[in-house]
Design a protein around this motif. Structure first.
Motif, PDB file in Angstrom:
ATOM      1  N   ILE A   1       0.867  -1.177   0.000  1.00 42.92           N
ATOM      2  CA  ILE A   1       0.000   0.000   0.000  1.00 42.92           C
ATOM      3  C   ILE A   1       0.904   1.227   0.000  1.00 42.92           C
ATOM      4  N   VAL A   2       0.672   2.098  -0.970  1.00 42.58           N
ATOM      5  CA  VAL A   2       1.425   3.341  -1.074  1.00 42.58           C
ATOM      6  C   VAL A   2       0.512   4.455  -0.561  1.00 42.58           C
ATOM      7  N   THR A   3       0.940   5.131   0.507  1.00 43.91           N
ATOM      8  CA  THR A   3       0.192   6.287   0.994  1.00 43.91           C
ATOM      9  C   THR A   3       1.025   7.525   0.700  1.00 43.91           C
TER      10      THR A   3
ATOM     11  N   PHE B   1      -9.311   5.198   3.454  1.00 40.53           N
ATOM     12  CA  PHE B   1      -8.561   5.228   2.190  1.00 40.53           C
ATOM     13  C   PHE B   1      -8.162   6.650   1.800  1.00 40.53           C
ATOM     14  N   VAL B   2      -8.419   7.622   2.656  1.00 45.76           N
ATOM     15  CA  VAL B   2      -8.234   9.023   2.311  1.00 45.76           C
ATOM     16  C   VAL B   2      -6.808   9.325   1.859  1.00 45.76           C
ATOM     17  N   LYS B   3      -5.808   8.697   2.447  1.00 43.46           N
ATOM     18  CA  LYS B   3      -4.409   8.986   2.102  1.00 43.46           C
ATOM     19  C   LYS B   3      -3.757   7.885   1.265  1.00 43.46           C
ATOM     20  N   VAL B   4      -4.514   6.870   0.887  1.00 44.84           N
ATOM     21  CA  VAL B   4      -3.969   5.765   0.094  1.00 44.84           C
ATOM     22  C   VAL B   4      -3.872   6.188  -1.367  1.00 44.84           C
ATOM     23  N   ILE B   5      -2.694   6.083  -1.932  1.00 44.17           N
ATOM     24  CA  ILE B   5      -2.481   6.426  -3.342  1.00 44.17           C
ATOM     25  C   ILE B   5      -2.705   5.210  -4.225  1.00 44.17           C
TER      26      ILE B   5
END
Length: 177
Positions: free
Chosen positions: A19-21, A81-85
């Motif tokens: 997971i890329v944040t 998921f607000v900061k998940v890229i």
């Protein structure tokens, strides 16, 4: 089988995901029965939070100038998921999950996306012959991706065979058919 007797389903093994944040990189095990890829499909632009997920044996590594040390956690809760890229995996089970959850997303577009401090190259998918309009879904499917972190030239690009990318955090994107 006849007369209500049902063969038990074989449980799927956990899936290794990345997971890329916007500030962290998380490597963990995902539950294939309640996968983060199903949750990403359910996430809508009006409410990109997505609900809490629990990941197993997570390695959380800060990016950029954050001084938090990289650490491993038995359980890592992802409340939103607000900061998940992007969410990626090379596990073949992921392909089955993506086909189940994202069944209508079949039109490929070669793309270059800018999101935060990342460039993302790969193929995104749409439900029709037009590029995804992101009117409803927060995420779109992503295949054969390479994600480059622009703040650190020594950072090894992140690659994923299957995954999803968050439209809310995109600055913009270019596509070709």
């Amino acid at each position: 089988m006849f007369f209500g007797k049902k063969e038990p389903e074989t449980p799927r093994n956990p899936i290794r995901i990345t997971i890329v944040t916007d500030e962290y990189l998380i490597e963990a095990w995902d539950d294939p029965e309640l996968s983060i890829f199903y949750a990403a499909y359910d996430s809508e632009v009006d409410d990109p939070t997505g609900g809490a997920l629990i990941l197993k044996d997570a390695y959380v590594k800060p990016l950029g100038k954050i001084n938090t040390p990289a650490r491993t956690f038995t359980q890592w809760r992802l409340p939103s998921f607000v900061k998940v890229i992007a969410i990626l995996s090379d596990d073949p089970i992921t392909e089955d999950i993506m086909a189940e959850a994202w069944v209508n997303y079949v039109t490929p577009f070669k793309s270059l996306l800018y999101a935060g401090a990342f460039t993302i190259e790969g193929t995104i998918f749409s439900e029709d012959d037009n590029p995804p309009d992101f009117a409803l879904r927060t995420f779109v499917p992503l295949e054969n991706s390479i994600i480059t972190y622009q703040f650190d030239k020594d950072f090894k690009p992140i690659q994923g065979r299957w995954g999803v990318v968050n439209s809310v955090l995109m600055h913009g994107f270019s596509i070709e058919k």
